[in-house]
Motif scaffolding. Structure first.
Motif, PDB file in Angstrom:
ATOM      1  N   ASP A 195     -99.135 -54.530 -61.283  1.00  0.00           N
ATOM      2  CA  ASP A 195     -99.550 -54.550 -62.687  1.00  0.00           C
ATOM      3  C   ASP A 195     -99.844 -55.970 -63.170  1.00  0.00           C
ATOM      4  O   ASP A 195    -100.171 -56.169 -64.348  1.00  0.00           O
ATOM      5  N   GLY A 196     -99.707 -56.946 -62.253  1.00  0.00           N
ATOM      6  CA  GLY A 196    -100.131 -58.299 -62.602  1.00  0.00           C
ATOM      7  C   GLY A 196     -99.042 -59.203 -63.149  1.00  0.00           C
ATOM      8  O   GLY A 196     -99.318 -60.145 -63.885  1.00  0.00           O
ATOM      9  N   PHE A 197     -97.780 -58.914 -62.780  1.00  0.00           N
ATOM     10  CA  PHE A 197     -96.687 -59.766 -63.245  1.00  0.00           C
ATOM     11  C   PHE A 197     -96.006 -60.462 -62.063  1.00  0.00           C
ATOM     12  O   PHE A 197     -95.835 -59.857 -61.011  1.00  0.00           O
ATOM     13  N   ARG A 198     -95.619 -61.714 -62.256  1.00  0.00           N
ATOM     14  CA  ARG A 198     -94.822 -62.399 -61.251  1.00  0.00           C
ATOM     15  C   ARG A 198     -93.407 -61.841 -61.290  1.00  0.00           C
ATOM     16  O   ARG A 198     -92.813 -61.728 -62.358  1.00  0.00           O
ATOM     17  N   VAL A 199     -92.854 -61.522 -60.128  1.00  0.00           N
ATOM     18  CA  VAL A 199     -91.469 -61.058 -60.042  1.00  0.00           C
ATOM     19  C   VAL A 199     -90.613 -62.230 -59.589  1.00  0.00           C
ATOM     20  O   VAL A 199     -90.826 -62.782 -58.503  1.00  0.00           O
ATOM     21  N   VAL A 200     -89.683 -62.609 -60.429  1.00  0.00           N
ATOM     22  CA  VAL A 200     -88.897 -63.821 -60.192  1.00  0.00           C
ATOM     23  C   VAL A 200     -87.410 -63.529 -60.393  1.00  0.00           C
ATOM     24  O   VAL A 200     -87.031 -62.477 -60.903  1.00  0.00           O
ATOM     25  N   LYS A 201     -86.574 -64.479 -59.964  1.00  0.00           N
ATOM     26  CA  LYS A 201     -85.176 -64.435 -60.380  1.00  0.00           C
ATOM     27  C   LYS A 201     -85.086 -65.151 -61.719  1.00  0.00           C
ATOM     28  O   LYS A 201     -85.837 -66.097 -61.980  1.00  0.00           O
ATOM     29  N   LEU A 202     -84.151 -64.727 -62.530  1.00  0.00           N
ATOM     30  CA  LEU A 202     -84.077 -65.253 -63.890  1.00  0.00           C
ATOM     31  C   LEU A 202     -83.959 -66.777 -63.906  1.00  0.00           C
ATOM     32  O   LEU A 202     -84.561 -67.460 -64.736  1.00  0.00           O
TER      33      LEU A 202
ATOM     34  N   MET B  38     -85.446 -44.774 -48.396  1.00  0.00           N
ATOM     35  CA  MET B  38     -86.552 -45.136 -47.494  1.00  0.00           C
ATOM     36  C   MET B  38     -87.759 -45.594 -48.282  1.00  0.00           C
ATOM     37  O   MET B  38     -88.466 -46.515 -47.890  1.00  0.00           O
ATOM     38  N   ASP B  39     -87.983 -44.923 -49.370  1.00  0.00           N
ATOM     39  CA  ASP B  39     -89.066 -45.307 -50.263  1.00  0.00           C
ATOM     40  C   ASP B  39     -88.855 -46.758 -50.705  1.00  0.00           C
ATOM     41  O   ASP B  39     -89.782 -47.570 -50.712  1.00  0.00           O
ATOM     42  N   GLU B  40     -87.618 -47.050 -51.061  1.00  0.00           N
ATOM     43  CA  GLU B  40     -87.310 -48.420 -51.485  1.00  0.00           C
ATOM     44  C   GLU B  40     -87.484 -49.405 -50.333  1.00  0.00           C
ATOM     45  O   GLU B  40     -87.939 -50.541 -50.528  1.00  0.00           O
ATOM     46  N   TYR B  41     -87.163 -48.962 -49.135  1.00  0.00           N
ATOM     47  CA  TYR B  41     -87.293 -49.836 -47.967  1.00  0.00           C
ATOM     48  C   TYR B  41     -88.766 -50.179 -47.719  1.00  0.00           C
ATOM     49  O   TYR B  41     -89.112 -51.342 -47.452  1.00  0.00           O
ATOM     50  N   VAL B  42     -89.621 -49.168 -47.824  1.00  0.00           N
ATOM     51  CA  VAL B  42     -91.060 -49.419 -47.659  1.00  0.00           C
ATOM     52  C   VAL B  42     -91.532 -50.462 -48.681  1.00  0.00           C
ATOM     53  O   VAL B  42     -92.246 -51.411 -48.343  1.00  0.00           O
ATOM     54  N   ALA B  43     -91.088 -50.270 -49.908  1.00  0.00           N
ATOM     55  CA  ALA B  43     -91.497 -51.214 -50.947  1.00  0.00           C
ATOM     56  C   ALA B  43     -91.012 -52.619 -50.632  1.00  0.00           C
ATOM     57  O   ALA B  43     -91.760 -53.596 -50.727  1.00  0.00           O
ATOM     58  N   SER B  44     -89.754 -52.734 -50.212  1.00  0.00           N
ATOM     59  CA  SER B  44     -89.184 -54.068 -49.989  1.00  0.00           C
ATOM     60  C   SER B  44     -89.913 -54.795 -48.857  1.00  0.00           C
ATOM     61  O   SER B  44     -90.030 -56.022 -48.870  1.00  0.00           O
ATOM     62  N   LEU B  45     -90.414 -54.042 -47.884  1.00  0.00           N
ATOM     63  CA  LEU B  45     -91.163 -54.667 -46.789  1.00  0.00           C
ATOM     64  C   LEU B  45     -92.466 -55.294 -47.270  1.00  0.00           C
ATOM     65  O   LEU B  45     -93.021 -56.175 -46.614  1.00  0.00           O
ATOM     66  N   HIS B  46     -92.970 -54.819 -48.411  1.00  0.00           N
ATOM     67  CA  HIS B  46     -94.270 -55.290 -48.874  1.00  0.00           C
ATOM     68  C   HIS B  46     -94.189 -56.329 -49.996  1.00  0.00           C
ATOM     69  O   HIS B  46     -95.207 -56.813 -50.471  1.00  0.00           O
TER      70      HIS B  46
ATOM     71  N   ASP C 263     -95.020 -62.832 -52.819  1.00  0.00           N
ATOM     72  CA  ASP C 263     -94.051 -63.890 -53.115  1.00  0.00           C
ATOM     73  C   ASP C 263     -93.134 -63.441 -54.259  1.00  0.00           C
ATOM     74  O   ASP C 263     -92.799 -64.219 -55.156  1.00  0.00           O
ATOM     75  N   ALA C 264     -92.756 -62.160 -54.225  1.00  0.00           N
ATOM     76  CA  ALA C 264     -91.883 -61.607 -55.268  1.00  0.00           C
ATOM     77  C   ALA C 264     -90.422 -61.793 -54.865  1.00  0.00           C
ATOM     78  O   ALA C 264     -90.070 -61.593 -53.695  1.00  0.00           O
ATOM     79  N   HIS C 265     -89.604 -62.197 -55.823  1.00  0.00           N
ATOM     80  CA  HIS C 265     -88.193 -62.474 -55.541  1.00  0.00           C
ATOM     81  C   HIS C 265     -87.306 -61.434 -56.215  1.00  0.00           C
ATOM     82  O   HIS C 265     -87.216 -61.396 -57.442  1.00  0.00           O
ATOM     83  N   LEU C 266     -86.642 -60.622 -55.422  1.00  0.00           N
ATOM     84  CA  LEU C 266     -85.793 -59.564 -55.942  1.00  0.00           C
ATOM     85  C   LEU C 266     -84.461 -60.141 -56.413  1.00  0.00           C
ATOM     86  O   LEU C 266     -83.918 -61.056 -55.812  1.00  0.00           O
ATOM     87  N   THR C 267     -83.945 -59.563 -57.488  1.00  0.00           N
ATOM     88  CA  THR C 267     -82.627 -59.936 -57.984  1.00  0.00           C
ATOM     89  C   THR C 267     -81.577 -59.063 -57.311  1.00  0.00           C
ATOM     90  O   THR C 267     -81.811 -57.880 -57.090  1.00  0.00           O
TER      91      THR C 267
END
Lengths: 275, 275, 275, 275
Positions: free
Chosen positions: A99-106, B234-242, B247-251
């Motif tokens: 959707d065009g947003f950067r995903v970052v840590k806070l 598994m759905d979440e796993y597929v997403a996390s691989l992509h 350059d998205a950083h998960l919290t």
């Protein structure tokens, strides 16, 4: 608006649910209207009424990209804000990317943003450490649930001064003069500082009423002491009751088409798992 | 891309499904990426490559406001088209209203539109009667499924002349000289006339591969001869691989937060019914 | 905010302008910020604070597609309203088409719309005849100039009842019970019912101050008794003063590039006629 | 499409212009349609046809936020790209901020972006140094003018390998294997790799033809050996000729309104300086 179904499911799991319950919160109409569509408008309304902030060019971080977060982000982006997202769930994170947003840590953006909005359903998402690092006049508010998402308690310490500048708006002042603008003391912005359109209330109230009627009228044994999702057909019925106010004209399936799709012409049109 | 789960469910209902099956089509990543996000781009690409049409100011009717329809409409609206929707399902119709589209019956707008796009999964959505009433140089195409949505067969009659103007583009010419521009002979525009980004293929292929691995590795008895949705994890796993490609950083949840939410820190983060 | 430069030009044409004047209203920063960007936000704010209306799915007609109209339309479309435009100028009308709006005469849509907004600078754009044909609870307001765009005088007749429902909001009630919701008695909504962001005020005030300084400091003879546009370089200077609040980083021309473009490295970067 | 008026003005300034000239490029219809609206579509089309790139989630830097840049940015943002802007002009930079884009120097983002697009009218905007720092598979293209914006010459050195992967697409390969995807060898993407809608051609050609007719028919002395902007009334005439294809209905001024505005009922409706 709408309770937290997590509690219901926890009660049920613990065997402590003593009546059947409908999880109205996760019905499609409730999710989309009360959460996504309503929040799309109330985030703007709540921020304007409390702070008169201009949205254009503002840097905003939204914590959580569920339905509420999606609504907030769509509205803010449309009005020219630059929006960052934090997420714990990779599926929602990937949606934010697309959707065009950067995903970052806070922590990556906390020093630069003008507004912080929480929409997580979680607690202590914005901690004292984050608050300490915000820039002067940063606005902090909660669109998620309850009053736990921002650690407001951590701000009630002697070295910080609170100044109420108008109803629902506090300036929390650091010793060096930095001010953080806290809205509704961390409670829900959309309920405290904005109005809820009667149309959305009508959808939610209708859904809740139909759920109660269903539970009351159901033949003994249909529902056990568990948590149920609203039958799809009822969800569709609530929606159909609200179409005339948009002068929307629904298409009817022909017999041939209904047979082809394996559907009843009067619905339900989607499987129960559809969202 | 992705089979029609309707068939699987019909087979299952009829007791004719002889192996366990995963409904990969309705996994969140597949729905959102293969359908919504991919179609958002391929409707534009497919129309441009075949017709060089300018989108700005064009009047377009999109039949069906599911994920595919939502993707098409968002893209066309963003590029300045005026979009009308037809829907049979009141929930999707109400979403269309809230997203800023008029919901109409096809007959109400068929004389005025420049482009007709089907995204229904249904058959005979665009009939010969509709085709007869379209204006000169109206473009007709299908983004839904199979080749049944537009009644192309009805156009293969002696009084109409077909003229192939380039690969995948036919002019069907009425006796009075009116031309309707039919794309891909009513087959899927996104597969016939557009490319599918490798990124989306990667998501779909990964999901399908993981579903097969799960079915193959599952202990006897976990899956019966029925249709299953992909486990959320598994759905979440597929997403996390992509995520890294953005350059998205998960919290990450803290222990305290995980406990508060009643979640495992590694997911799944959403209930199975979540979309 | 900003006078009507039309008056200045009329005075000048009639030889009645007794001092040099700067048309600050048509400077780029004023036009874009005070009109387009400010109205994009204040139309939403003004409507919410007075009526709590939900924007999603609402049918709105905006009279006039200049900078103010463009701002209003962009915001309303982004929040899910269906917007129609009326225009007298074919250039603006064509822009409206390309931006995805139907261009209509007011009579064509007056019976169906939920909100009527004037942004024309003209008078009697909404007449008593239009008001008579509006549907129940239609909202009418003015974002243009002065209080002439809606013929409010025509509503002050014995057969209509006025009911003040809150500050700046009147219900005008027809004998059959129909109510039209008139905001600010037809005066400017953005000034009466909304706030103006300090940022926008800063841009406008800086521009006005610089114009006065220029007129005061100018060597005798530079300005005659005529209306002048702000020199482009000053317009650029006002903009540059406001960039730091967005943490925006301007690129500098190299000597070689400046020579290639025939520009001074410090501007002005655009010809005077540029908007 | 359209020459570079800079040259005309330089010729004029140097006293070397030997005939009157119309600056058609800066007429409103040309600027808006040929530049903004056309580029909004052709940037997507050009990138898709050459690279099949998915726009969602891509990081893009657009150099220059004039009409061409605005068109490119609006389209890419709408399809889910994250867009950064570089600008030399503070007015355009401030507009970029208000439209929701970060304004940066190219060096700040060159390592992270997936696509680089030039729309400046300048030369050497993308230098060898920038190209050296791009990440693998970064796409570089020019929407501005001529073939000078990207320093392509600097890439024709022995240590870099060129590989033509399809028409208009070269991979330039660094010794470490990094590939940069160069489109149209730095020439205009919209002319080389995309189509121009006939509608836009019609507007541009009509404007040019009317300009020539005006110069030819003008009484001796009306135009000197200088550069003129198209009279507003002609610009409006071009627009009005193109309204019927959108079924747009223009509103006519009443006598009373025309008098109030000091306008002729047939236009011109805007002052000459209006854009």
């Amino acid at each position: 608006m709408g309770g937290r179904p997590t509690w219901l499911y926890q009660l049920s799991k613990a065997g402590k649910l003593c009546v059947p319950a409908m999880n109205v919160n996760d019905s499609v109409t409730k999710q989309k209207f009360d959460n996504l569509y309503c929040c799309r408008e109330s985030i703007l309304d709540g921020l304007k009424r409390t702070t008169d902030v201009m949205f254009g060019g503002k840097q905003v971080v939204v914590c959580g990209y569920g339905e509420v977060g999606k609504g907030c982000c769509a509205a803010l982006k449309a009005l020219g804000a630059i929006v960052y997202i934090t997420e714990i769930d990779p599926i929602c994170a990937l949606q934010a990317c697309m959707d065009g947003f950067r995903v970052v840590k806070l922590n990556e953006v906390i020093r630069q943003v003008d507004v912080v909005i929480t929409c997580t359903g979680n607690k202590n998402v914005v901690t004292r450490e984050h608050l300490d690092r915000m820039k002067n006049s940063c606005i902090v508010c909660n669109m998620g649930h309850s009053n736990t998402e921002i650690d407001v308690t951590s701000l009630r310490t002697p070295e910080l001064t609170w100044e109420r500048v108008r109803s629902q708006v506090d300036h929390v002042i650091w010793p060096d003069g930095k001010r953080v603008v806290l809205l509704a003391e961390g409670r829900l912005l959309n309920l405290s500082c904005s109005t809820v359109p009667t149309f959305v209330l009508s959808i939610t109230a209708t859904t809740q009423a139909l759920a109660l009627i269903e539970l009351y009228n159901a033949p003994e044994g249909r529902y056990k002491q568990d948590v149920y999702l609203l039958p799809k057909k009822m969800d569709e019925y609530v929606a159909s009751l609200h179409l005339p106010s948009f002068d929307a004209h629904l298409t009817e399936l022909t017999d041939d088409q209904a047979k082809y799709l394996g559907l009843n012409k009067n619905g339900p049109f989607k499987p129960n798992y559809y969202r």
